[in-house]
Design an enzyme around this catalytic site. Sequence first.
Site, mmCIF file in Angstrom:
data_model
loop_
_atom_site.group_PDB
_atom_site.id
_atom_site.type_symbol
_atom_site.label_atom_id
_atom_site.label_comp_id
_atom_site.label_asym_id
_atom_site.label_seq_id
_atom_site.Cartn_x
_atom_site.Cartn_y
_atom_site.Cartn_z
ATOM 1 N N CYS A 1 46.525 45.529 -14.217
ATOM 2 C CA CYS A 1 46.922 45.807 -15.545
ATOM 3 C C CYS A 1 46.889 44.583 -16.522
ATOM 4 O O CYS A 1 47.201 44.854 -17.654
ATOM 5 C CB CYS A 1 48.794 46.135 -15.316
ATOM 6 N N CYS B 1 54.113 45.035 -9.538
ATOM 7 C CA CYS B 1 54.928 44.363 -10.352
ATOM 8 C C CYS B 1 55.844 43.557 -9.615
ATOM 9 O O CYS B 1 56.165 42.129 -9.846
ATOM 10 C CB CYS B 1 55.829 45.296 -11.332
HETATM 11 S S1 FES Z 1 52.156 47.330 -14.598
HETATM 12 FE FE1 FES Z 1 51.367 45.442 -13.978
HETATM 13 S S2 FES Z 1 52.900 44.130 -13.553
HETATM 14 FE FE2 FES Z 1 54.093 45.890 -13.978
#
Ligand code: FES
Lengths: 217, 133
Positions: free
Chosen positions: B37, B107
């Site tokens: 991400c 995360c």
């Molecule tokens: S979506 Fe990547 S750290 Fe939360």
Amino acid sequence: MPTVVRCWRCQDEHIPQVFCPACEALQPLPPDIDYFTVFGLARDPVLDEQALANTYYDLSRQLHPDLHQTGTAEEQEASLQNTAVLNRAYRTLRDPVQRGQYWLELNGEQLGKENNKVPPDLALLVFEVQEQLAAVREAQSAGTDDARAGLKSELTQVWDDLDDRMQGLQQKLAANFSKWRQADDASDLLSGLKRVLSEMAYLRTLTRDVEKALSIF
Amino acid sequence: MAYTERVIEHYERPRNVGSFGSEEAHVGTGVVGAPECGDVMKLQLKINPQTEVIEDAKFKTFGCGSAIASSSYVTELVKGKTVAEAGEIKNTQIVEELALPPVKIHCSVLAEDAIKAAVADWRGQGTTKKDAA
Ligand code: FES
Ligand SMILES: [Zn+2]
């Protein structure tokens, strides 16, 4: 993937390609054709992007439905379908990150879990750039013109650095890949390739953020 | 995707945001990132060199709500723990506390990695710095 297909017009058997090598009739590409083959390329994650673009524009032109309006139903259909396949293939292959990931998939691999770690120096770089981006956002709403101009040139410098780094990674990918191709037992090299690819993907996300910030100046 | 109440709570009122001044000693810094991400997290631990107790913690995260909440929660969790105890913290604990859904597990992994990286950084500062203190 079928290794050979038969021409609908002259019955020539050949590997899938846009035009029959024997009679030049437009051929429907098999739906499961791989993107490299669409361009008549070897399955190789390292390629000449300019040549790819040229081939893309040539093929798009030759496939254009307008050119095939008077053709047979097969040709008209093939021109539409192939255009869609060609566009999809080009979108994937023109980007080194997507191309690399696609190549991995063709080889039954994916970036996967083992690559969910970002090298520390890269994480630090991303963090610093994100801080700069946050400062830019602030200056956009509150800063003086001078402050904004300063940030813009800083950000441009950041972009250049990221671009250099990306080029370096592409070279590394090319070097790793040619080693991979020559090796017998390539599992080590494959994980090296994956590492470079995931670094590229990560860097790419950051580069896009920087570009987005630059575009609002 | 809906965030759980606890995530929102930490996200709206994050604890211990910021960083320690570069002149402060006995601070371990970990910066980690998630490739899927693009999110990054910085965690800093201020550690008592005699007792190895974490006396203070700060974080700054550029990322999703769950990453911010995970790092915020972690700064609270580690305070008062020894370095060794903090090193034992598992992301599953964060997942439970914040009720993170499966897609947000990475995360919490990021936050766990940040603790480890900060501890490693502190240890890596070596004997020279610590002896001088
Ligand atoms: S979506 Fe990547 S750290 Fe939360
Ligand atoms: Zn033919």
